[in-house]
Design an enzyme around this catalytic site. Structure first.
Site, PDB file in Angstrom:
ATOM      1  N   ASP A  63       0.704  -1.212  -0.011  1.00  0.00           N
ATOM      2  CA  ASP A  63       0.144  -0.104   0.035  1.00  0.00           C
ATOM      3  C   ASP A  63       0.880   1.266  -0.103  1.00  0.00           C
ATOM      4  O   ASP A  63       1.932   1.291   0.298  1.00  0.00           O
ATOM      5  CB  ASP A  63      -0.805   0.050   1.203  1.00  0.00           C
ATOM      6  CG  ASP A  63      -1.977  -1.268   1.306  1.00  0.00           C
ATOM      7  OD1 ASP A  63      -2.265  -1.448   0.135  1.00  0.00           O
ATOM      8  OD2 ASP A  63      -2.306  -1.354   2.350  1.00  0.00           O
ATOM      9  N   ARG A  64       0.445   2.258  -0.377  1.00  0.00           N
ATOM     10  CA  ARG A  64       0.987   3.515  -0.489  1.00  0.00           C
ATOM     11  C   ARG A  64       1.644   3.900   0.852  1.00  0.00           C
ATOM     12  O   ARG A  64       3.072   4.574   0.897  1.00  0.00           O
ATOM     13  CB  ARG A  64       0.441   4.676  -1.285  1.00  0.00           C
ATOM     14  CG  ARG A  64       0.785   5.903  -1.032  1.00  0.00           C
ATOM     15  CD  ARG A  64      -0.033   6.983  -1.896  1.00  0.00           C
ATOM     16  NE  ARG A  64       0.726   8.486  -1.875  1.00  0.00           N
ATOM     17  CZ  ARG A  64       0.374   9.403  -1.129  1.00  0.00           C
ATOM     18  NH1 ARG A  64      -0.636   9.150  -0.043  1.00  0.00           N
ATOM     19  NH2 ARG A  64       0.933  10.467  -1.069  1.00  0.00           N
TER      20      ARG A  64
END
Length: 251
Positions: A63-64
């Site tokens: 995930d970012r």
């Protein structure tokens, strides 16, 4: 309201490299893969610039907001081979997470199937996952390391690879990850962040501008050799622990 631009606080770095693949330590707020608009930095974009336009292929993604180790193939065949190792659960993964509360167990296995919850009055976020009896099998092993005040540091060992698995599992045992906008105190914080950006009001409730999850270790066999890559806890998370009297681990 004062808003902060959430950008990667430090550049990516190569932790390991051979003729087939690289292991990259990804900072938070950096995408793993370019978006369709291709206007935001990513691991693949950074590598292409560093290596004179060469092409690379992700074998896994984070995930970012999640920091830590990403596997990147130097060609499609290597990335596919690494992906098959993951599908067969032959790549051992460890994460470090800072959570709310104190876990009293020495070791905990969370076995709860996961799936999309769907939009409802109780769930305003389309991507949000939760326990679904008909969902995909999801197993996470958790080992508490240290605690202090309202927070604990733990290691998480995902035995499966479902979307948001560690974040969901820690939330359902009432120890959500610090800074988690979707699975923390109120999923509406995610919508407020998407609409307004990060500001003091969210900081008051979430403590950190990103969820405190870090992919710290990968271990697997490749062409007959045992390989291990390690990424220590990054400065934002180690600093958070130190401010609260919790000594961060070396790795």
């Amino acid at each position: 309201m004062q808003q902060l631009t959430l950008e990667p606080p430090y550049p990516p770095r190569v932790v390991f490299e051979n003729e087939d693949f690289l292991v990259i330590d990804k900072p938070p707020f950096l995408l793993s893969h370019p978006t369709r608009r291709n206007d935001r930095p990513s691991v693949l974009g950074w590598l292409g610039k560093e290596r004179d336009g060469a092409s690379f292929f992700l074998a896994n993604r984070l995930d970012r907001e999640t920091s830590g180790l990403v596997l990147v193939g130097k060609d499609a065949a290597s990335a596919s081979a690494l992906g098959r190792l993951m599908e067969k659960r032959l790549i051992e993964k460890e994460y470090l997470a800072i959570v709310w509360g104190k876990l009293t167990c020495e070791l905990l296995e969370i076995d709860a199937p996961l799936g999309y919850l769907g939009i409802s009055e109780e769930n305003p976020v389309a991507i949000r996952q939760g326990i679904r009896p008909e969902g995909a099998q999801a197993v996470t092993v958790v080992r508490p390391l240290r605690s202090g005040g309202e927070f604990s540091l733990l290691r998480a060992y995902p035995k499966t690879g479902r979307l948001h698995q560690i974040r969901v599992h820690l939330s359902i045992i009432r120890h959500p990850i610090v800074g988690d906008k979707i699975y923390g105190p109120d999923p509406n914080f995610f919508l407020r962040f998407a609409a307004q950006g990060w500001g003091p009001d969210l900081a008051e409730h979430l403590c950190l501008p990103r969820h405190a999850l870090h992919a710290s270790l990968l271990r697997f066999r490749w062409q007959g050799k045992e390989l291990e890559a390690v990424a220590p806890l990054p400065p934002d998370l180690s600093g958070f622990l130190q401010q609260r009297g919790i000594v961060p681990p070396l790795a």
